[in-house]
Design a protein around this motif. Sequence first.
Motif, PDB file in Angstrom:
ATOM      1  N   ALA A   5      21.044  47.835  -6.918  1.00  0.00           N
ATOM      2  CA  ALA A   5      20.946  46.393  -6.739  1.00  0.00           C
ATOM      3  C   ALA A   5      22.251  45.846  -6.198  1.00  0.00           C
ATOM      4  O   ALA A   5      23.319  46.368  -6.494  1.00  0.00           O
ATOM      5  CB  ALA A   5      20.607  45.727  -8.073  1.00  0.00           C
ATOM      6  N   ARG A 214       7.835  30.761  -6.505  1.00  0.00           N
ATOM      7  CA  ARG A 214       8.403  32.106  -6.453  1.00  0.00           C
ATOM      8  C   ARG A 214       9.668  32.158  -7.313  1.00  0.00           C
ATOM      9  O   ARG A 214      10.550  31.310  -7.197  1.00  0.00           O
ATOM     10  CB  ARG A 214       8.734  32.498  -5.016  1.00  0.00           C
ATOM     11  CG  ARG A 214       9.410  33.856  -4.896  1.00  0.00           C
ATOM     12  CD  ARG A 214       9.647  34.260  -3.465  1.00  0.00           C
ATOM     13  NE  ARG A 214       8.443  34.797  -2.852  1.00  0.00           N
ATOM     14  CZ  ARG A 214       8.410  35.327  -1.629  1.00  0.00           C
ATOM     15  NH1 ARG A 214       9.517  35.391  -0.903  1.00  0.00           N
ATOM     16  NH2 ARG A 214       7.289  35.786  -1.135  1.00  0.00           N
ATOM     17  N   GLU A 216      13.175  33.892  -8.456  1.00  0.00           N
ATOM     18  CA  GLU A 216      14.239  34.715  -7.889  1.00  0.00           C
ATOM     19  C   GLU A 216      15.250  35.008  -8.993  1.00  0.00           C
ATOM     20  O   GLU A 216      16.155  34.216  -9.259  1.00  0.00           O
ATOM     21  CB  GLU A 216      14.893  34.008  -6.695  1.00  0.00           C
ATOM     22  CG  GLU A 216      13.894  33.726  -5.574  1.00  0.00           C
ATOM     23  CD  GLU A 216      14.572  33.529  -4.230  1.00  0.00           C
ATOM     24  OE1 GLU A 216      15.759  33.862  -4.104  1.00  0.00           O
ATOM     25  OE2 GLU A 216      13.896  33.036  -3.309  1.00  0.00           O
ATOM     26  N   GLU A 218      18.289  36.350 -11.348  1.00  0.00           N
ATOM     27  CA  GLU A 218      19.715  36.546 -11.141  1.00  0.00           C
ATOM     28  C   GLU A 218      19.990  38.026 -10.889  1.00  0.00           C
ATOM     29  O   GLU A 218      19.203  38.888 -11.276  1.00  0.00           O
ATOM     30  CB  GLU A 218      20.488  36.087 -12.374  1.00  0.00           C
ATOM     31  CG  GLU A 218      20.356  34.612 -12.691  1.00  0.00           C
ATOM     32  CD  GLU A 218      20.963  34.288 -14.045  1.00  0.00           C
ATOM     33  OE1 GLU A 218      21.982  34.923 -14.409  1.00  0.00           O
ATOM     34  OE2 GLU A 218      20.411  33.432 -14.755  1.00  0.00           O
ATOM     35  N   PRO A 219      21.111  38.342 -10.255  1.00  0.00           N
ATOM     36  CA  PRO A 219      21.469  39.745 -10.035  1.00  0.00           C
ATOM     37  C   PRO A 219      21.634  40.489 -11.355  1.00  0.00           C
ATOM     38  O   PRO A 219      22.011  39.889 -12.363  1.00  0.00           O
ATOM     39  CB  PRO A 219      22.794  39.664  -9.267  1.00  0.00           C
ATOM     40  CG  PRO A 219      22.793  38.293  -8.668  1.00  0.00           C
ATOM     41  CD  PRO A 219      22.066  37.417  -9.635  1.00  0.00           C
ATOM     42  N   TRP A 244       9.507  42.451   0.298  1.00  0.00           N
ATOM     43  CA  TRP A 244      10.461  41.386  -0.016  1.00  0.00           C
ATOM     44  C   TRP A 244      11.238  41.704  -1.286  1.00  0.00           C
ATOM     45  O   TRP A 244      12.473  41.563  -1.331  1.00  0.00           O
ATOM     46  CB  TRP A 244       9.726  40.056  -0.163  1.00  0.00           C
ATOM     47  CG  TRP A 244      10.618  38.906  -0.512  1.00  0.00           C
ATOM     48  CD1 TRP A 244      11.421  38.194   0.328  1.00  0.00           C
ATOM     49  CD2 TRP A 244      10.829  38.347  -1.820  1.00  0.00           C
ATOM     50  NE1 TRP A 244      12.101  37.219  -0.374  1.00  0.00           N
ATOM     51  CE2 TRP A 244      11.766  37.288  -1.678  1.00  0.00           C
ATOM     52  CE3 TRP A 244      10.308  38.630  -3.078  1.00  0.00           C
ATOM     53  CZ2 TRP A 244      12.187  36.529  -2.776  1.00  0.00           C
ATOM     54  CZ3 TRP A 244      10.736  37.873  -4.170  1.00  0.00           C
ATOM     55  CH2 TRP A 244      11.662  36.826  -4.009  1.00  0.00           C
ATOM     56  N   VAL A 245      10.531  42.139  -2.328  1.00  0.00           N
ATOM     57  CA  VAL A 245      11.212  42.475  -3.587  1.00  0.00           C
ATOM     58  C   VAL A 245      12.129  43.673  -3.383  1.00  0.00           C
ATOM     59  O   VAL A 245      13.275  43.682  -3.849  1.00  0.00           O
ATOM     60  CB  VAL A 245      10.194  42.750  -4.710  1.00  0.00           C
ATOM     61  CG1 VAL A 245      10.909  43.201  -5.980  1.00  0.00           C
ATOM     62  CG2 VAL A 245       9.360  41.503  -5.012  1.00  0.00           C
ATOM     63  N   ARG A 247      13.630  44.701  -0.712  1.00  0.00           N
ATOM     64  CA  ARG A 247      14.810  44.321   0.071  1.00  0.00           C
ATOM     65  C   ARG A 247      15.857  43.625  -0.789  1.00  0.00           C
ATOM     66  O   ARG A 247      17.063  43.753  -0.553  1.00  0.00           O
ATOM     67  CB  ARG A 247      14.422  43.424   1.254  1.00  0.00           C
ATOM     68  CG  ARG A 247      13.803  44.182   2.424  1.00  0.00           C
ATOM     69  CD  ARG A 247      13.848  43.320   3.682  1.00  0.00           C
ATOM     70  NE  ARG A 247      13.181  42.034   3.511  1.00  0.00           N
ATOM     71  CZ  ARG A 247      11.897  41.814   3.736  1.00  0.00           C
ATOM     72  NH1 ARG A 247      11.118  42.811   4.156  1.00  0.00           N
ATOM     73  NH2 ARG A 247      11.365  40.611   3.566  1.00  0.00           N
ATOM     74  N   ARG A 248      15.397  42.863  -1.775  1.00  0.00           N
ATOM     75  CA  ARG A 248      16.330  42.185  -2.682  1.00  0.00           C
ATOM     76  C   ARG A 248      17.233  43.179  -3.401  1.00  0.00           C
ATOM     77  O   ARG A 248      18.351  42.844  -3.795  1.00  0.00           O
ATOM     78  CB  ARG A 248      15.564  41.360  -3.729  1.00  0.00           C
ATOM     79  CG  ARG A 248      15.036  40.030  -3.222  1.00  0.00           C
ATOM     80  CD  ARG A 248      14.286  39.293  -4.320  1.00  0.00           C
ATOM     81  NE  ARG A 248      15.104  39.097  -5.516  1.00  0.00           N
ATOM     82  CZ  ARG A 248      15.957  38.102  -5.702  1.00  0.00           C
ATOM     83  NH1 ARG A 248      16.122  37.189  -4.754  1.00  0.00           N
ATOM     84  NH2 ARG A 248      16.639  37.996  -6.824  1.00  0.00           N
ATOM     85  N   TYR A 249      16.718  44.383  -3.590  1.00  0.00           N
ATOM     86  CA  TYR A 249      17.476  45.404  -4.311  1.00  0.00           C
ATOM     87  C   TYR A 249      17.993  46.498  -3.382  1.00  0.00           C
ATOM     88  O   TYR A 249      18.353  47.584  -3.822  1.00  0.00           O
ATOM     89  CB  TYR A 249      16.617  45.977  -5.444  1.00  0.00           C
ATOM     90  CG  TYR A 249      16.308  44.924  -6.481  1.00  0.00           C
ATOM     91  CD1 TYR A 249      17.233  44.601  -7.467  1.00  0.00           C
ATOM     92  CD2 TYR A 249      15.106  44.204  -6.433  1.00  0.00           C
ATOM     93  CE1 TYR A 249      16.982  43.603  -8.394  1.00  0.00           C
ATOM     94  CE2 TYR A 249      14.846  43.205  -7.361  1.00  0.00           C
ATOM     95  CZ  TYR A 249      15.790  42.917  -8.330  1.00  0.00           C
ATOM     96  OH  TYR A 249      15.535  41.912  -9.249  1.00  0.00           O
TER      97      TYR A 249
END
Length: 284
Positions: A5, A214, A216, A218-219, A244-245, A247-249
Amino acid sequence: MTTRAPSATTRVMRSDEWSSPPKPVRREVLTEQPTSSSAIASSSSSASDDRPPVLFVPGYGHGAWAFAQHWLEHTAGRGFPAAAMSLRGHGGSGPDPDARLRDYVHDVTQVAAGLPKQAILVGHGTGALVVAMALARYPARAGVLVAPVFGGLATALGLLRRNPAGTLPGLFGGHVSLRSTQLFSRSLPASAAQSFAARLQRVPAGAQRQLIRRQEPEPPVGTPPVLVAGSPDDRVVSASALEWVARRYGGSPLLFPGMGHDLMLDARWQEPIDAILDWLEKPA
């Protein structure tokens, strides 16, 4: 394990959790421990003893039973201590008709903190969203998001298009009901699919409404590796949502074509859990 992540600043103080903490509830946690034969089957018994526990978190409507059906025992058979929990109001956990996402996150972090070692968190569906949010509070060894439902208008419209009668009430505070054909592939016998779907429980309206927007998360705390897995044929989560999910990680989703949303209960349930465990066994 190679997918990690992105690092970023995570909030430490959350005033709402201090001023209005989640109410305590009884939490159902089912466990399976590796057997001596699974330890022998691993590279060494000491390596098996050092393996972190895997905590499975089901999504809305599901309980710990959804993982106890196949994945819990199979994970222990691969040498990992395994646990599956039920969120409040689900399975054998205590009721909470006013539950919100933050209450579910609290449940996960509390159960994870009570395990003997730093855990791997595996969430399915909305349970994947809860796990993603819990990763910002609990320093997990790794995270796995299976068929993640992060909400949003596109998700709501997709469900509305595929199942208008079951989805429309949820837009007005009612109960969203998913058909067995949305959750499972045609490979699973209809009798089994209908039996599993009949076990789904009602979700509090407030928790449902939170998914209209949606989410989002926190990191994560630190930089745990995070894997996203799902099916391009999922009738709840679109392929674009999986991408999409992931890519977030910082990665791409691990895909299992031909499977339904409930990968842990579908006919080919062993394929995704073996792939997940293979990923966990790779050097960091």
